[in-house]
Design a protein around this motif. Structure first.
Motif, PDB file in Angstrom:
ATOM      1  N   GLN A   1    -197.423  -1.731 -23.991  1.00  0.00           N
ATOM      2  CA  GLN A   1    -197.561  -2.148 -22.733  1.00  0.00           C
ATOM      3  C   GLN A   1    -199.000  -2.742 -22.272  1.00  0.00           C
ATOM      4  O   GLN A   1    -199.882  -1.679 -22.757  1.00  0.00           O
ATOM      5  CB  GLN A   1    -197.076  -1.099 -21.796  1.00  0.00           C
ATOM      6  CG  GLN A   1    -195.541  -0.618 -21.919  1.00  0.00           C
ATOM      7  CD  GLN A   1    -195.121   0.592 -21.142  1.00  0.00           C
ATOM      8  OE1 GLN A   1    -195.732   1.387 -21.042  1.00  0.00           O
ATOM      9  NE2 GLN A   1    -193.913   0.522 -20.693  1.00  0.00           N
TER      10      GLN A   1
ATOM     11  N   GLN B   1    -201.754  -4.860 -19.620  1.00  0.00           N
ATOM     12  CA  GLN B   1    -202.116  -5.547 -18.380  1.00  0.00           C
ATOM     13  C   GLN B   1    -203.041  -6.514 -18.721  1.00  0.00           C
ATOM     14  O   GLN B   1    -204.095  -6.583 -19.157  1.00  0.00           O
ATOM     15  CB  GLN B   1    -202.745  -4.517 -17.357  1.00  0.00           C
ATOM     16  CG  GLN B   1    -203.133  -5.014 -16.204  1.00  0.00           C
ATOM     17  CD  GLN B   1    -204.009  -3.727 -15.117  1.00  0.00           C
ATOM     18  OE1 GLN B   1    -204.279  -2.565 -15.909  1.00  0.00           O
ATOM     19  NE2 GLN B   1    -203.859  -4.185 -13.931  1.00  0.00           N
TER      20      GLN B   1
ATOM     21  N   ASN C   1    -199.446 -13.862 -13.241  1.00  0.00           N
ATOM     22  CA  ASN C   1    -198.026 -13.876 -13.104  1.00  0.00           C
ATOM     23  C   ASN C   1    -197.693 -15.225 -13.777  1.00  0.00           C
ATOM     24  O   ASN C   1    -197.771 -16.265 -13.380  1.00  0.00           O
ATOM     25  CB  ASN C   1    -197.836 -14.004 -11.679  1.00  0.00           C
ATOM     26  CG  ASN C   1    -197.811 -12.673 -11.073  1.00  0.00           C
ATOM     27  OD1 ASN C   1    -197.031 -11.772 -11.216  1.00  0.00           O
ATOM     28  ND2 ASN C   1    -198.997 -12.345 -10.150  1.00  0.00           N
TER      29      ASN C   1
ATOM     30  N   THR D   1    -195.506 -16.940 -17.772  1.00  0.00           N
ATOM     31  CA  THR D   1    -195.292 -16.455 -19.285  1.00  0.00           C
ATOM     32  C   THR D   1    -196.175 -17.194 -20.158  1.00  0.00           C
ATOM     33  O   THR D   1    -196.622 -18.224 -20.071  1.00  0.00           O
ATOM     34  CB  THR D   1    -193.680 -17.389 -19.334  1.00  0.00           C
ATOM     35  OG1 THR D   1    -192.737 -16.676 -18.321  1.00  0.00           O
ATOM     36  CG2 THR D   1    -193.174 -17.142 -20.779  1.00  0.00           C
TER      37      THR D   1
ATOM     38  N   VAL E   1    -193.053 -13.746 -23.419  1.00  0.00           N
ATOM     39  CA  VAL E   1    -193.670 -12.659 -22.741  1.00  0.00           C
ATOM     40  C   VAL E   1    -194.126 -13.009 -21.372  1.00  0.00           C
ATOM     41  O   VAL E   1    -194.781 -13.909 -20.976  1.00  0.00           O
ATOM     42  CB  VAL E   1    -194.987 -12.158 -23.555  1.00  0.00           C
ATOM     43  CG1 VAL E   1    -195.355 -11.150 -22.643  1.00  0.00           C
ATOM     44  CG2 VAL E   1    -194.612 -11.959 -24.921  1.00  0.00           C
ATOM     45  N   THR E   2    -193.270 -12.353 -20.571  1.00  0.00           N
ATOM     46  CA  THR E   2    -193.419 -12.536 -18.744  1.00  0.00           C
ATOM     47  C   THR E   2    -194.236 -11.499 -18.512  1.00  0.00           C
ATOM     48  O   THR E   2    -194.031 -10.322 -18.622  1.00  0.00           O
ATOM     49  CB  THR E   2    -192.071 -12.751 -18.176  1.00  0.00           C
ATOM     50  OG1 THR E   2    -191.230 -13.703 -19.008  1.00  0.00           O
ATOM     51  CG2 THR E   2    -191.993 -12.895 -16.750  1.00  0.00           C
ATOM     52  N   ILE E   3    -195.372 -12.075 -17.749  1.00  0.00           N
ATOM     53  CA  ILE E   3    -196.211 -11.259 -17.166  1.00  0.00           C
ATOM     54  C   ILE E   3    -195.902 -11.055 -15.604  1.00  0.00           C
ATOM     55  O   ILE E   3    -195.847 -12.133 -14.964  1.00  0.00           O
ATOM     56  CB  ILE E   3    -197.649 -11.514 -17.456  1.00  0.00           C
ATOM     57  CG1 ILE E   3    -197.977 -11.662 -19.130  1.00  0.00           C
ATOM     58  CG2 ILE E   3    -198.756 -10.607 -17.126  1.00  0.00           C
ATOM     59  CD1 ILE E   3    -199.123 -12.250 -19.499  1.00  0.00           C
ATOM     60  N   THR E   4    -195.769 -10.083 -15.057  1.00  0.00           N
ATOM     61  CA  THR E   4    -195.448  -9.754 -13.650  1.00  0.00           C
ATOM     62  C   THR E   4    -196.738  -8.865 -13.119  1.00  0.00           C
ATOM     63  O   THR E   4    -196.586  -7.656 -13.488  1.00  0.00           O
ATOM     64  CB  THR E   4    -194.249  -9.208 -13.548  1.00  0.00           C
ATOM     65  OG1 THR E   4    -193.303 -10.176 -14.045  1.00  0.00           O
ATOM     66  CG2 THR E   4    -193.865  -9.271 -12.101  1.00  0.00           C
TER      67      THR E   4
ATOM     68  N   PHE F   1    -197.060  -6.377 -18.726  1.00  0.00           N
ATOM     69  CA  PHE F   1    -196.263  -6.978 -19.683  1.00  0.00           C
ATOM     70  C   PHE F   1    -195.884  -5.983 -20.724  1.00  0.00           C
ATOM     71  O   PHE F   1    -196.667  -4.927 -20.826  1.00  0.00           O
ATOM     72  CB  PHE F   1    -196.692  -8.171 -20.269  1.00  0.00           C
ATOM     73  CG  PHE F   1    -197.837  -7.940 -21.223  1.00  0.00           C
ATOM     74  CD1 PHE F   1    -197.607  -7.558 -22.592  1.00  0.00           C
ATOM     75  CD2 PHE F   1    -198.988  -7.923 -20.827  1.00  0.00           C
ATOM     76  CE1 PHE F   1    -198.925  -7.430 -23.405  1.00  0.00           C
ATOM     77  CE2 PHE F   1    -200.251  -7.635 -21.583  1.00  0.00           C
ATOM     78  CZ  PHE F   1    -200.110  -7.417 -22.955  1.00  0.00           C
ATOM     79  N   THR F   2    -194.620  -5.843 -21.553  1.00  0.00           N
ATOM     80  CA  THR F   2    -194.158  -4.902 -22.462  1.00  0.00           C
ATOM     81  C   THR F   2    -193.620  -5.816 -23.430  1.00  0.00           C
ATOM     82  O   THR F   2    -192.884  -6.920 -23.366  1.00  0.00           O
ATOM     83  CB  THR F   2    -193.190  -4.171 -21.797  1.00  0.00           C
ATOM     84  OG1 THR F   2    -193.547  -3.201 -20.859  1.00  0.00           O
ATOM     85  CG2 THR F   2    -192.524  -3.096 -22.996  1.00  0.00           C
ATOM     86  N   VAL F   3    -194.014  -5.842 -24.700  1.00  0.00           N
ATOM     87  CA  VAL F   3    -193.472  -6.271 -25.862  1.00  0.00           C
ATOM     88  C   VAL F   3    -192.897  -5.248 -26.708  1.00  0.00           C
ATOM     89  O   VAL F   3    -193.553  -4.125 -26.765  1.00  0.00           O
ATOM     90  CB  VAL F   3    -194.263  -7.277 -26.622  1.00  0.00           C
ATOM     91  CG1 VAL F   3    -194.801  -8.444 -25.688  1.00  0.00           C
ATOM     92  CG2 VAL F   3    -195.774  -6.742 -26.765  1.00  0.00           C
TER      93      VAL F   3
ATOM     94  N   CYS G   1    -202.222 -18.591 -21.758  1.00  0.00           N
ATOM     95  CA  CYS G   1    -201.346 -18.844 -20.610  1.00  0.00           C
ATOM     96  C   CYS G   1    -201.375 -20.247 -19.963  1.00  0.00           C
ATOM     97  O   CYS G   1    -202.362 -20.982 -20.288  1.00  0.00           O
ATOM     98  CB  CYS G   1    -201.703 -17.778 -19.479  1.00  0.00           C
ATOM     99  SG  CYS G   1    -201.508 -15.981 -19.646  1.00  0.00           S
TER     100      CYS G   1
END
Length: 144
Positions: free
Chosen positions: A44, A46, A57, A59, A92-95, A99-101, A123
């Protein structure tokens, strides 16, 4: 005038405690205890960009590699590529910067020696991928 106070929760807790003692759980017979532990783990992170830094925010494309030192050193195993356009792994979507992979470098990569994770990210709008620094130390979290 007399007040009558009833404690309803206590008998329920006592009854549940009695049931738990009556039916002990044998973890050696649970399906999870019989299944082998895989080699994948969750990372996980940031990600912030800009000046001042703001949460991303989007992908984004990521590359993860495993190393035997915090700088220089030798790469251990494959590079895991999360590339949206190429269709490698899942995007990988970052919100709100988070994000978590799930990463799996395969068997025999974690043999007790220290390991570090190197991450590159690109990005939308970035001309080239950026290597994030420093490398991230991987620490043990047994069966977390």
């Amino acid at each position: 005038m007399k007040r009558i106070v009833m404690i309803v929760g206590l008998p329920v807790l006592v009854a549940v405690g009695t049931l738990l003692r009556a039916f002990p759980r044998d973890v050696n017979q649970s399906p999870a205890a019989l299944s082998p532990v895989g080699t994948a783990f969750t990372y996980q992170g940031q990600l912030e960009k800009g000046s001042p830094p703001a949460p991303v925010n989007a992908t984004c494309d990521f590359e993860f590699s495993l190393w035997d030192a915090d700088s220089l050193g030798n790469q251990i195993g494959p590079t895991l590529v999360y590339d949206v356009a190429a269709g490698n792994l899942d995007p990988v979507t970052i919100t709100d910067g988070l994000f978590t992979v799930t990463l799996d470098f395969g068997p025999a990569r974690f043999t007790g020696e220290a390991r570090w994770l190197e991450i590159e990210v690109q990005c939308p709008g970035d001309a080239v991928a950026q290597m994030l620094a420093p490398r991230q130390a991987i620490t043990a979290a047994p069966y977390a």
